[in-house]
Design an enzyme around this catalytic site. Structure first.
Site, PDB file in Angstrom:
ATOM      1  N   GLU A 111       0.829  -1.217   0.000  1.00 35.82           N
ATOM      2  CA  GLU A 111       0.000   0.000   0.000  1.00 35.82           C
ATOM      3  C   GLU A 111       0.861   1.262   0.000  1.00 35.82           C
ATOM      4  O   GLU A 111       0.540   2.246  -0.670  1.00 35.82           O
ATOM      5  CB  GLU A 111      -0.935  -0.018   1.218  1.00 35.82           C
ATOM      6  CG  GLU A 111      -1.978  -1.121   1.094  1.00 35.82           C
ATOM      7  CD  GLU A 111      -2.790  -1.328   2.358  1.00 35.82           C
ATOM      8  OE1 GLU A 111      -2.181  -1.559   3.420  1.00 35.82           O
ATOM      9  OE2 GLU A 111      -4.018  -1.261   2.294  1.00 35.82           O
ATOM     10  N   GLU A 131      -3.360  -9.555   4.301  1.00 35.09           N
ATOM     11  CA  GLU A 131      -4.117  -9.237   5.529  1.00 35.09           C
ATOM     12  C   GLU A 131      -5.161 -10.286   5.866  1.00 35.09           C
ATOM     13  O   GLU A 131      -5.434 -10.556   7.039  1.00 35.09           O
ATOM     14  CB  GLU A 131      -4.789  -7.861   5.399  1.00 35.09           C
ATOM     15  CG  GLU A 131      -3.841  -6.684   5.497  1.00 35.09           C
ATOM     16  CD  GLU A 131      -3.255  -6.254   4.161  1.00 35.09           C
ATOM     17  OE1 GLU A 131      -3.318  -7.033   3.175  1.00 35.09           O
ATOM     18  OE2 GLU A 131      -2.730  -5.129   4.099  1.00 35.09           O
TER      19      GLU A 131
HETATM   20  C1  HXC Z   1       6.042  -6.983  12.601  1.00 27.65           C
HETATM   21  C2  HXC Z   1       7.401  -8.335  11.325  1.00 27.65           C
HETATM   22  C3  HXC Z   1       6.562  -8.166  10.201  1.00 27.65           C
HETATM   23  C4  HXC Z   1       5.403  -7.330  10.351  1.00 27.65           C
HETATM   24  C5  HXC Z   1       8.174  -9.447   9.612  1.00 27.65           C
HETATM   25  N1  HXC Z   1       8.385  -9.147  10.909  1.00 27.65           N
HETATM   26  N2  HXC Z   1       7.071  -8.872   9.169  1.00 27.65           N
HETATM   27  N3  HXC Z   1       7.143  -7.741  12.502  1.00 27.65           N
HETATM   28  N4  HXC Z   1       5.199  -6.774  11.575  1.00 27.65           N
HETATM   29  N5  HXC Z   1       4.573  -7.064   9.360  1.00 27.65           N
HETATM   30  C6  HXC Z   1       9.480  -9.588  11.775  1.00 27.65           C
HETATM   31  C7  HXC Z   1       9.322 -11.033  12.169  1.00 27.65           C
HETATM   32  O1  HXC Z   1       8.432 -11.143  13.249  1.00 27.65           O
HETATM   33  C8  HXC Z   1      10.738 -11.391  12.530  1.00 27.65           C
HETATM   34  O2  HXC Z   1      11.015 -10.892  13.820  1.00 27.65           O
HETATM   35  C9  HXC Z   1      11.567 -10.594  11.538  1.00 27.65           C
HETATM   36  O3  HXC Z   1      10.703  -9.558  11.068  1.00 27.65           O
HETATM   37  C10 HXC Z   1      12.002 -11.411  10.343  1.00 27.65           C
HETATM   38  O4  HXC Z   1      10.863 -12.008   9.760  1.00 27.65           O
HETATM   39  P1  HXC Z   1      10.757 -13.586   9.467  1.00 27.65           P
HETATM   40  O5  HXC Z   1       9.315 -13.905   9.407  1.00 27.65           O
HETATM   41  O6  HXC Z   1      11.589 -14.362  10.395  1.00 27.65           O
HETATM   42  O7  HXC Z   1      11.404 -13.663   7.998  1.00 27.65           O
HETATM   43  P2  HXC Z   1      11.096 -14.733   6.844  1.00 27.65           P
HETATM   44  O8  HXC Z   1      10.961 -16.090   7.426  1.00 27.65           O
HETATM   45  O9  HXC Z   1      12.128 -14.480   5.816  1.00 27.65           O
HETATM   46  O10 HXC Z   1       9.656 -14.335   6.269  1.00 27.65           O
HETATM   47  C11 HXC Z   1       9.470 -13.084   5.597  1.00 27.65           C
HETATM   48  C12 HXC Z   1       7.955 -12.793   5.451  1.00 27.65           C
HETATM   49  C13 HXC Z   1       7.296 -12.887   6.852  1.00 27.65           C
HETATM   50  C14 HXC Z   1       7.310 -13.794   4.504  1.00 27.65           C
HETATM   51  C15 HXC Z   1       7.832 -11.403   4.855  1.00 27.65           C
HETATM   52  O11 HXC Z   1       8.037 -12.077   7.762  1.00 27.65           O
HETATM   53  C16 HXC Z   1       5.888 -12.417   6.885  1.00 27.65           C
HETATM   54  O12 HXC Z   1       4.953 -13.123   6.451  1.00 27.65           O
HETATM   55  N6  HXC Z   1       5.643 -11.233   7.451  1.00 27.65           N
HETATM   56  C17 HXC Z   1       4.303 -10.687   7.627  1.00 27.65           C
HETATM   57  C18 HXC Z   1       3.751 -10.219   6.334  1.00 27.65           C
HETATM   58  C19 HXC Z   1       2.345  -9.678   6.496  1.00 27.65           C
HETATM   59  O13 HXC Z   1       1.429 -10.382   6.931  1.00 27.65           O
HETATM   60  N7  HXC Z   1       2.187  -8.406   6.226  1.00 27.65           N
HETATM   61  C20 HXC Z   1       0.908  -7.751   6.386  1.00 27.65           C
HETATM   62  C21 HXC Z   1       0.873  -7.125   7.729  1.00 27.65           C
HETATM   63  S1  HXC Z   1      -0.703  -6.539   8.068  1.00 27.65           S
HETATM   64  P3  HXC Z   1      11.713 -11.803  14.963  1.00 27.65           P
HETATM   65  O14 HXC Z   1      11.723 -10.916  16.144  1.00 27.65           O
HETATM   66  O15 HXC Z   1      10.884 -13.027  15.086  1.00 27.65           O
HETATM   67  O16 HXC Z   1      13.080 -12.075  14.380  1.00 27.65           O
HETATM   68  C22 HXC Z   1      -0.805  -5.097   7.341  1.00 27.65           C
HETATM   69  C23 HXC Z   1      -2.092  -4.416   7.615  1.00 27.65           C
HETATM   70  C24 HXC Z   1      -2.195  -3.310   6.729  1.00 27.65           C
HETATM   71  O17 HXC Z   1       0.074  -4.640   6.696  1.00 27.65           O
HETATM   72  C25 HXC Z   1      -3.138  -2.354   7.187  1.00 27.65           C
HETATM   73  C26 HXC Z   1      -2.818  -1.115   6.502  1.00 27.65           C
HETATM   74  C27 HXC Z   1      -1.459  -0.629   6.707  1.00 27.65           C
END
Ligand code: HXC
Length: 257
Positions: A111, A131
Site C-alpha cells: 500500500e 491481511e
Molecule cells: C512486525 C514483522 C513483520 C510485520 C516481519 N516481521 N514482518 N514484525 N510486523 N509485518 C518480523 C518477524 O516477526 C521477525 O522478527 C523478523 O521480522 C524477520 O521475519 P521472518 O518472518 O523471520 O522472515 P522470513 O521467514 O524471511 O519471512 C518473511 C515474510 C514474513 C514472509 C515477509 O516475515 C511475513 O509473512 N511477514 C508478515 C507479512 C504480512 O502479513 N504483512 C501484512 C501485515 S498486516 P523476529 O523478532 O521473530 O526475528 C498489514 C495491515 C495493513 O500490513 C493495514 C494497513 C497498513
C-alpha cells in the site's frame, strides 16, 4: 539527521529515503511512518529537490504494517486514534515520489508503494495483500488502489487469497512501470528520478496533479481540469523559457516559477 528508522540522503536533485528497520523487515510502525512523513515534508520544502525515491533493503521494501504494534488494539482504540490515517499525509506531497521495490512489499508495504506515483521493481520483488491471513483487511488503500492498478478480478483474487505477485506479473498487470535486475534497482530508479528532476518543478507538479485527478473525476471533468491547468502553465516563466528555448534551438534553464 536524528532518524531512528530511516536514512535520508540527497543524490543530486533527488531526495532519497531508505527504510531502515532491518530486524523487522521494515515493518511500518507508527514511528517509521512518522519519520517518512517528516522526511517527505523536508524534501517538499527543499528547493534543490525535484523528485523523491523511497526504497527499502534487498530483502524487504516493507513486510507490512507492524503486526506486533497493531495486534492489541480494540475497535475503540483503532477508531478513536483513527489508526493509519497519518499514512495518507504522503499523498499531499506535490513532488513526484517513486517507490523502488526489492524483496517483500506486503500488506501496508504494498500500500505504501501504491501511494507513490510510480513503482519500479527489482526482479525479485514480491507484492501482496496478505491481511486476510491475519483476520483483517487492507487498511491503507489496498482495496481501492490495487483495483485501479490491475483491475477488479486480479485485485479480488490477490486480496481474497492472500497470494503473492512476483515482479514479472506485477509488470504484466500494470502495477509497476518497469522491472530491472535487483542489483541495478536503486541506480536505475535514481536515473529515472534525476530525469524527472531535470524538468521544471512547477510543471512536474502540475502534471502530477492532473494525472492524479483522473482517480477522482469523471472523464469530462478531468479533461476540463487538465485544460485549466494547461492554461495556467502560460502564467509561468518556465512555459515562456521552454518554448523560447525550443524556438532558439537551445536547452532551457528552468526558473521553477
Ligand atoms: C512486525 C514483522 C513483520 C510485520 C516481519 N516481521 N514482518 N514484525 N510486523 N509485518 C518480523 C518477524 O516477526 C521477525 O522478527 C523478523 O521480522 C524477520 O521475519 P521472518 O518472518 O523471520 O522472515 P522470513 O521467514 O524471511 O519471512 C518473511 C515474510 C514474513 C514472509 C515477509 O516475515 C511475513 O509473512 N511477514 C508478515 C507479512 C504480512 O502479513 N504483512 C501484512 C501485515 S498486516 P523476529 O523478532 O521473530 O526475528 C498489514 C495491515 C495493513 O500490513 C493495514 C494497513 C497498513
Amino acid at each position: 539527521t536524528g532518524y531512528q528508522y530511516i536514512i535520508t540522503e540527497k543524490k543530486g536533485k533527488v531526495g532519497l529515503i531508505t527504510l531502515n528497520r532491518p530486524k523487522a523487515l521494515n515493518a511500518l510502525s507508527d514511528g517509521l511512518i512518522g519519520e517518512v512523513n517528516q522526511a517527505l515534508k523536508l524534501y517538499q520544502e527543499d528547493k534543490e529537490v525535484g523528485s523523491i525515491v523511497i526504497t527499502g533493503s534487498e530483502k524487504a521494501f516493507a513486510a507490512g504494517a507492524d503486526i506486533k504494534e497493531m495486534e492489541k488494539n480494540s475497535f475503540s482504540d483503532a477508531y478513536m486514534k483513527d489508526m493509519l490515517s497519518q499514512w495518507h499525509d504522503m499523498t499531499k506531497v506535490r513532488k513526484p515520489i517513486i517507490a523502488a521495490v526489492n524483496g517483500y512489499a506486503l500488506g501496508g508495504g504494498c500500500e505504501l508503494a501504491m501511494m507513490c506515483d510510480m513503482i519500479v521493481a527489482g526482479d525479485k520483488a514480491i507484492f501482496g495483500q496478505p491481511e486476510i491471513k491475519l483476520g483483517t483487511i487492507p487498511g491503507c488503500g489496498g482495496t481501492q488502489r490495487l483495483i485501479r492498478a490491475i483491475g477488479k478480478s486480479k485485485a479480488m483474487e490477490l486480496i481474497l487469497t492472500g497470494n503473492n505477485l512476483n515482479a514479472v506479473d506485477a509488470e504484466r498487470f500494470g502495477l509497476v512501470s518497469r522491472v530491472v535486475p535487483a542489483e541495478d534497482l536503486l541506480s536505475e530508479t535514481l536515473k529515472l528520478a534525476e530525469k524527472i528532476a531535470s524538468h521544471s518543478q512547477i510543471t512536474v507538479s502540475l502534471c502530477k496533479e492532473a494525472v492524479n485527478s483522473a482517480y477522482e473525476l469523471s472523464l469530462q471533468e478531468g479533461i476540463k481540469f487538465e485544460r485549466r491547468l494547461f492554461h495556467s502553465t502560460f502564467a509561468t516563466l518556465d512555459q515562456k523559457e521552454g518554448m523560447n528555448a525550443f524556438v532558439e534551438k537551445r536547452n532551457p534553464t528552468w526558473n521553477n516559477k
